[in-house]
Every structure is written in C-alpha cells, then in structure tokens.
Write a protein that holds these residues in place. Structure first.
Motif, PDB file in Angstrom:
ATOM      1  N   LYS A  55       0.809  -1.215   0.000  1.00 20.82           N
ATOM      2  CA  LYS A  55       0.000   0.000   0.000  1.00 20.82           C
ATOM      3  C   LYS A  55       0.847   1.272   0.000  1.00 20.82           C
ATOM      4  N   ALA A  56       2.099   1.131   0.378  1.00 22.38           N
ATOM      5  CA  ALA A  56       2.960   2.317   0.446  1.00 22.38           C
ATOM      6  C   ALA A  56       3.313   2.787  -0.952  1.00 22.38           C
ATOM      7  N   THR A  57       3.532   4.066  -1.103  1.00 19.30           N
ATOM      8  CA  THR A  57       3.831   4.637  -2.421  1.00 19.30           C
ATOM      9  C   THR A  57       5.230   5.231  -2.487  1.00 19.30           C
ATOM     10  N   ASP A  58       6.042   4.973  -1.466  1.00 17.94           N
ATOM     11  CA  ASP A  58       7.422   5.466  -1.482  1.00 17.94           C
ATOM     12  C   ASP A  58       8.300   4.442  -0.784  1.00 17.94           C
ATOM     13  N   VAL A  59       9.487   4.848  -0.359  1.00 19.35           N
ATOM     14  CA  VAL A  59      10.450   3.921   0.220  1.00 19.35           C
ATOM     15  C   VAL A  59       9.965   3.294   1.524  1.00 19.35           C
ATOM     16  N   THR A  60       8.919   3.831   2.111  1.00 20.14           N
ATOM     17  CA  THR A  60       8.375   3.224   3.338  1.00 20.14           C
ATOM     18  C   THR A  60       7.807   1.833   3.078  1.00 20.14           C
TER      19      THR A  60
END
Length: 397
Positions: A55-60
């Motif tokens: 669900k994350a959209t970045d490096v997370t």
C-alpha cells in the motif's frame, strides 16, 4: 456463489496490481526484466520474493518486518530455496526440491556455506536475478547454447580465477572441442556442455578416478570396450588418465586417424611395437572410412543422374554402421577384432559399387536399345514428308 468467486478474483487482481504499481514507482528497470520471466508467468509478484508494504507509495514500502533484501549470497540461496525447496509449490511444475542440498555438496556451495566465500557462484549468478527464464527458453542463461558463456563469466575472469589458482582458458578450450561444435554449430542440445560433466547445482569437477565414469554416461559402448583394453590396466595402476589422456579434457577431440598420430607418441614414442599397432589400427579405420566415403559419392552421383538407388542407399547405411562401430572398437586396441568389421564394410562397399555399375549398364543398354526405334521413327518421318511433298506437287496444274 459465482459473484463471490468473481469478487475474490477482482480483489486478488487489484491487490496484485496495487503491489506492481507501488513497486513500479521506483523499480521500472527491474520490472522490464521481470515481465517476461518464468516467475512472472507463474503469477508471482515482487511481494512474493521481497515482501514489503503493497500500500505504500514510497520507500516506506520497505519498512516492514517481512521485507526481504538479501545482502549476502548465503541468504540469496536460502531465499530461492524457500520456494524451490517446498514440495507443494514445486510439484505443479515438476521441479525438484533438493537443489539447495545438492548445491551445498558442490565446490561452489562448500566455499559459500563452509568458508562464507561471497565470490562463488550462487543461484542468481547462473540463472539471473529478475530476468530468470525457463530452462527451455533459448534466451535463458542456462539454455545449453548459453551455458559456456554463463560459466565463462566467472571461469574466464583472470583476476577472479587467480585467487583460486584455476585456469582461465577452459571456455576457450571447450569451444575448440567436438562437443562445442555439436552444441554451438550443429545445434545438438543433447551434446555435452559444462553442466553435463560437472553437474549443475551439485557442480563438482570429476577427479581422475571418475573421469571414465563421467564420460561413460554418454559413451557407454566406448567405456565397455576400454575396460577390456590394455589401457584399462594402466589406468587402474594410475599410469593413464583414461579418456582425457587421448581425447583431451575440456578441448575434447573426436576419435580420428589424425588423433592417433598425435596422442600415441605421448607415451609410446620409443616403442616401435606399439606404434606399429597404432598404424595397423589407424590403417584399418582409414581403409573403411575411405571405402565408405567413395561409395557414398558414387551412389550420390548415380542418384543425381536419375538412377533408382534406393537399395544401394540402404546398403550404405549398413556400411556406415560398420565404420561407426570401428570408432568405438578402436578402444580395444585389438587388430584381430577390428578386421572382421572392416572386411564386412569392404564387402558392402564392393556390393554397392557392383550394383551401381549394373544400374549404369542397364541404363546404357536402354539407351542403345532405343536407337533403332529412333532411327525407324526418323525414317518414317522422312518418308511421310516425301510422300506429302509428292502429293502436293501432283496437285499443281
């Protein structure tokens, strides 16, 4: 019920799509390699190997307990084995599940798991990373025609091989071999490559004592005959290195009269009796080969001229079989056992040439027999022309 199933499919597709889209924001290059891979075709996504938060959209996306990014080769082997060692997962594909155990018995595996040597080959060095293709794909790193190049990436690396005191010309030698000719030029995928002799996951160089057994897996007849020869006794005593002493190691050469001339002198240069035996055997083989080759040419020429040579071509197949037997029987080093085979080959060649001569004689007879008919037809044509001319002149006023 159908609506529930459709809903589950849509939900699964949506989750997969979300995972792909999430990873693609940063990893477009990896996805381009992964898209045609065997794993992608099996329906696996980034999450199946690496975990993370879809669900994350970045490096997370990486900041989860289940995120896997192996930072050493041992972890890579174990990650691959987490699926490839699972019987339930591999059964549908008919794939073995003992590859990690086999790998641990290899020189590569021993160096990695016992010595923690991070320079040795592991799964991704041979199969690729994101671009892993099915073994049957001609583009796969482990497809037979690509194996020399794949192994050569390490075994042709001078700096790397110096650390292990290993030669770096092995691939060059292999490419000069008859095996390489069959694989790379003739396209015979059953011919040996590196992994045929050394193994793939359980890759271990055959020792001197095992060389004959390794070669004998393919060359069964040659192995049986060799064990009855004087060379077998010398090999058992450690004085002779079986197959490789004559044929070479990686640059394996096919048995030939020329090979006799080069290899026998390595051990028997000062032994006239053994050199005479070599010449006798080579002479018999050469005689059979030349006779068969000459008959093949004669039959081919007769066929081109329109003669019906089906029976003669069948005879030649038997002659070729006799010659092929000689290539194996020479390992016996026994002239008296080769002579009957050569004699049979000579008889077949003689019979074939006699049959072709008969066909040519019949063809000549047919041509001669037709001559009177052509002469008769020519005379009839002349007489018809003369009679017609006479009639035409008789009608003139």
């Amino acid at each position: 019920m159908i609506k529930v199933a459709l809903a589950l499919l849509v939900a699964t597709a949506t989750a997969t799509s979300a995972a792909d889209i999430s990873c693609l924001k940063c990893h477009e290059k990896e996805n381009a390699l992964y898209a045609p891979s065997a794993h992608a075709q099996a329906g696996l996504t980034c999450l199946d190997c690496h975990g993370g938060d879809p669900k994350a959209t970045d490096v997370t996306a990486h900041a989860t307990d289940n995120f896997k990014r192996p930072d050493n080769k041992k972890a890579i082997a174990e990650l691959c084995a987490s699926c490839h060692g699972d019987v339930r997962r591999m059964n549908p594909y008919g794939l073995p599940t003992d590859q990690l155990d086999r790998y641990k018995t290899s020189k590569h595996g021993e160096q990695l798991f016992a010595q923690n040597d991070q320079k040795v080959a592991v799964c991704i060095d041979c199969h690729g990373v994101h671009d892993i293709l099915k073994v049957k794909s001609p583009q796969a790193h482990v497809y037979p025609t690509n194996i020399p190049q794949t192994c050569g990436r390490c075994h042709g690396d001078v700096k790397l091989m110096q650390e292990y005191k290993l030669p770096t010309d092995i691939i060059t030698q292999y490419k000069s071999s008859y095996h390489a000719y069959m694989v790379l030029e003739k396209g015979d995928l059953s011919a040996p490559t590196c992994v045929t002799c050394h193994g793939s996951h359980g890759a271990t160089p055959p020792g001197t004592a095992q060389v004959g057994q390794v070669c004998g897996k393919c060359h069964v007849r040659q192995r049986e005959l060799f064990e009855k020869s004087p060379h077998a006794e010398a090999a058992a005593a450690g004085l002779f290195n079986e197959c490789v002493s004559c044929h070479g190691n990686h640059g394996i050469q096919k048995a030939s009269v020329e090979l006799f001339a080069k290899t026998c002198v390595q051990c028997h240069a000062k032994d006239p009796k053994q050199l005479q035996l070599r010449d006798d055997i080579a002479g018999l083989i050469h005689r059979a080969q030349n006779g068969c080759s000459n008959a093949v040419t004669v039959v081919h020429d007769a066929t081109v001229r329109g003669l019906a040579t089906d029976d003669e071509q069948l005879l030649l197949q038997e002659a070729k079989t006799q010659v092929t037997q000689l290539e194996a029987m020479q390992h016996l080093l026994a002239v008296d056992q080769l002579q009957p085979v050569v004699q049979r080959s000579d008889e077949i060649v003689k019979l074939t040439l006699a049959d072709v001569a008969d066909l040519e004689r019949i063809e000549r007879w047919k041509r001669h027999a037709l001559t009177p008919i052509w002469v008769f037809l020519a005379l009839m044509a002349i007489m018809f022309w003369a009679k017609r001319r006479q009639l035409e002149q008789g009608r003139k006023p």
